[in-house]
Design an enzyme around this catalytic site. Sequence first.
Site, PDB file in Angstrom:
ATOM      1  N   ILE A 113       0.831  -1.206   0.000  1.00  0.00           N
ATOM      2  CA  ILE A 113       0.000   0.000   0.000  1.00  0.00           C
ATOM      3  C   ILE A 113       0.872   1.266   0.000  1.00  0.00           C
ATOM      4  O   ILE A 113       0.381   2.363   0.244  1.00  0.00           O
ATOM      5  CB  ILE A 113      -1.002   0.002   1.176  1.00  0.00           C
ATOM      6  CG1 ILE A 113      -0.281  -0.173   2.521  1.00  0.00           C
ATOM      7  CG2 ILE A 113      -2.017  -1.128   0.981  1.00  0.00           C
ATOM      8  CD1 ILE A 113      -1.228  -0.065   3.727  1.00  0.00           C
ATOM      9  N   ILE A 137       7.601 -10.414  -9.289  1.00  0.00           N
ATOM     10  CA  ILE A 137       8.905  -9.767  -9.387  1.00  0.00           C
ATOM     11  C   ILE A 137       9.959 -10.757  -9.911  1.00  0.00           C
ATOM     12  O   ILE A 137      10.923 -10.371 -10.575  1.00  0.00           O
ATOM     13  CB  ILE A 137       9.273  -9.169  -8.003  1.00  0.00           C
ATOM     14  CG1 ILE A 137       8.413  -7.917  -7.772  1.00  0.00           C
ATOM     15  CG2 ILE A 137      10.763  -8.883  -7.860  1.00  0.00           C
ATOM     16  CD1 ILE A 137       8.479  -7.318  -6.400  1.00  0.00           C
ATOM     17  N   GLN A 138       9.706 -12.008  -9.640  1.00  0.00           N
ATOM     18  CA  GLN A 138      10.600 -13.083 -10.079  1.00  0.00           C
ATOM     19  C   GLN A 138      10.811 -13.092 -11.599  1.00  0.00           C
ATOM     20  O   GLN A 138      11.833 -13.561 -12.084  1.00  0.00           O
ATOM     21  CB  GLN A 138       9.943 -14.403  -9.652  1.00  0.00           C
ATOM     22  CG  GLN A 138      10.694 -15.642  -9.975  1.00  0.00           C
ATOM     23  CD  GLN A 138      11.176 -16.326  -8.701  1.00  0.00           C
ATOM     24  OE1 GLN A 138      10.633 -16.073  -7.635  1.00  0.00           O
ATOM     25  NE2 GLN A 138      12.196 -17.137  -8.814  1.00  0.00           N
ATOM     26  N   SER A 157      10.799  -4.328   0.218  1.00  0.00           N
ATOM     27  CA  SER A 157      10.278  -4.926   1.463  1.00  0.00           C
ATOM     28  C   SER A 157       9.686  -6.289   1.124  1.00  0.00           C
ATOM     29  O   SER A 157       8.474  -6.431   1.039  1.00  0.00           O
ATOM     30  CB  SER A 157       9.267  -4.009   2.146  1.00  0.00           C
ATOM     31  OG  SER A 157       8.355  -3.464   1.228  1.00  0.00           O
ATOM     32  N   CYS A 186       7.805 -11.401   4.510  1.00  0.00           N
ATOM     33  CA  CYS A 186       8.548 -11.729   5.730  1.00  0.00           C
ATOM     34  C   CYS A 186       8.256 -13.134   6.230  1.00  0.00           C
ATOM     35  O   CYS A 186       8.952 -13.637   7.100  1.00  0.00           O
ATOM     36  CB  CYS A 186       8.216 -10.714   6.808  1.00  0.00           C
ATOM     37  SG  CYS A 186       6.463 -10.630   7.164  1.00  0.00           S
ATOM     38  N   SER A 201       2.467  -3.696   6.090  1.00  0.00           N
ATOM     39  CA  SER A 201       3.154  -2.460   5.730  1.00  0.00           C
ATOM     40  C   SER A 201       4.217  -2.086   6.771  1.00  0.00           C
ATOM     41  O   SER A 201       4.688  -2.964   7.501  1.00  0.00           O
ATOM     42  CB  SER A 201       2.121  -1.353   5.518  1.00  0.00           C
ATOM     43  OG  SER A 201       2.741  -0.230   4.964  1.00  0.00           O
TER      44      SER A 201
END
Length: 368
Positions: free
Chosen positions: A18, A61-62, A80, A83, A349
Site C-alpha cells: 500500500i 517480481i521473479q 520490502s 517476511c 506495511s
Amino acid sequence: MEMGEDKLWRVLEFYSGIGGMRYSLMKAGVNAEVVEAFDINDTANDVYEQNFGHRPHQGNIQTLSAADLDSYDAEVWLLSPPCQPYTRQGLQKGSGDARASSFLKILQLIPQTSRPPLMLFVENVVGFETSDTHEKMISMLREISFNTQEFILSPLQFGVPYSRPRYFCLAKRKPLSFRKAQVNSYLGAPGPVLWSDENVVTSQGVELNGYWDKLIESCRPIEDFLDLKNCVSDAEESKEGKRPFNNPLKQYYVPSALIERWGSAMDIVFPESRRCCCFTKSYFRYVKGTGSLLATVPGMVKDRISSLQDLSLRYFTPREVANLHSFPEDFKFPPHVSLRQRYALLGNSLSVGVVAQLLCYLFADETL
Ligand code: SAH
C-alpha cells in the site's frame, strides 16, 4: 547552481503493497521520484493507485529481467520482500521458502544490469538477520562493492507508542559511503546495532536496565493516535446511554465470547498508555499475538474494574493502525476493500516514521 543539482533520484519500489516506502520517501523530503512500483497483489495495487494515482506494475517480481530493470534507469531500489520465510509462524525456512526466491533473484540480477543501483534499502522482520537469505544478500552486496549498514529499530525509539521492531539494511555502492562510517558493519558478532538521531546505540546499550522503560515514558500517549472523529461520537452516544448501538465504532467492539475465551492472552492498552503491540496481518481475525486491544472506559475508573468485560474492549480501527504507522492523514482505502483486507494490508506495511528517518540518513550528503 551545480550541474545536476535539480535532478531527481529515480527510485524503484519493489513489493510496494500500500505504499509505505513511497510515503516514507515523501516524508523524508528527499529529491526523489518513484518511477515504478511492483506488487503481485491486486487489492494492494488498488489501494496504491487510489492514493498515488499510479497503478504498480502487477506481476511476479521473479519474472523481471536485467533488461527490464535497466529500462527504468533508476539509481535507488527500495525493497520490502515477504517476511513469512523468517517469522516463527512462517516456519523459518529462509531461502528454502518459495516466497524468498523473488528477492534473491532480484539481487542476483544486479551485476547483470548495465546500470546497477547506487543505493538499496531493505526492510524485513526481526529474524531475517539470522536467515540464510540474509547471509546470501550480504555476500552478494559485498561482491558487487556495496557498503552496508544494518539496524533493528522500533517506532518506540521515535516517540510513537508502538512496538514494531524491524530489520533494515541500507546499502551504498562504493565510492558512496555512509555519514556514520563507524557503524559500517554486519549483524553478527557484536549483535544488532541500533541507531538514534544523535547516537549509535549498540545492542549492549539496549540491554541496559531502563533503556526501554525510559523510551516508553517519553512516547506520546495512545490517545493522540485515536480516531477522534469517531471517538467523539462514541462519547456522545454513551452519554445518551445508547452505546454501542448506531455507533460508528460498533463493529470494532470485541465480542464477550472472545473475551471469555482469550481474555488472559490479550494485550490490553488504555488511551493514556504509551505502548502497544505490533499489529500483524491477522489482527481482527485472531486476538492472540496479533496486536493490542483498546480499553475504552475512562482511565480513572480503571482501578475499580473487576472483569475484562467491563473495559469495553475494542479493536483499533484501520485508521488508527495507519496513524500508529505514521501514514499521512489523506491516506484512504477504496470503499470496496473489506475490513479484514485493510488490516491485512496495514499489517504487512511499515512504520513510515522509522523508514523516513532511515531514508534521510541513506540519502544524506548525496547529490546526483
Ligand atoms: N512495504 C509494503 C508491504 C510489503 S509486504 C507496504 O508498505 O505495504 C510484501 C508485499 O510483497 C505484499 O504486498 C505482496 O503482495 C508482495 N509480493 C510478495 N511476493 C511477490 C512477488 N513474487 N512479486 C511481486 N510482489 C510480491
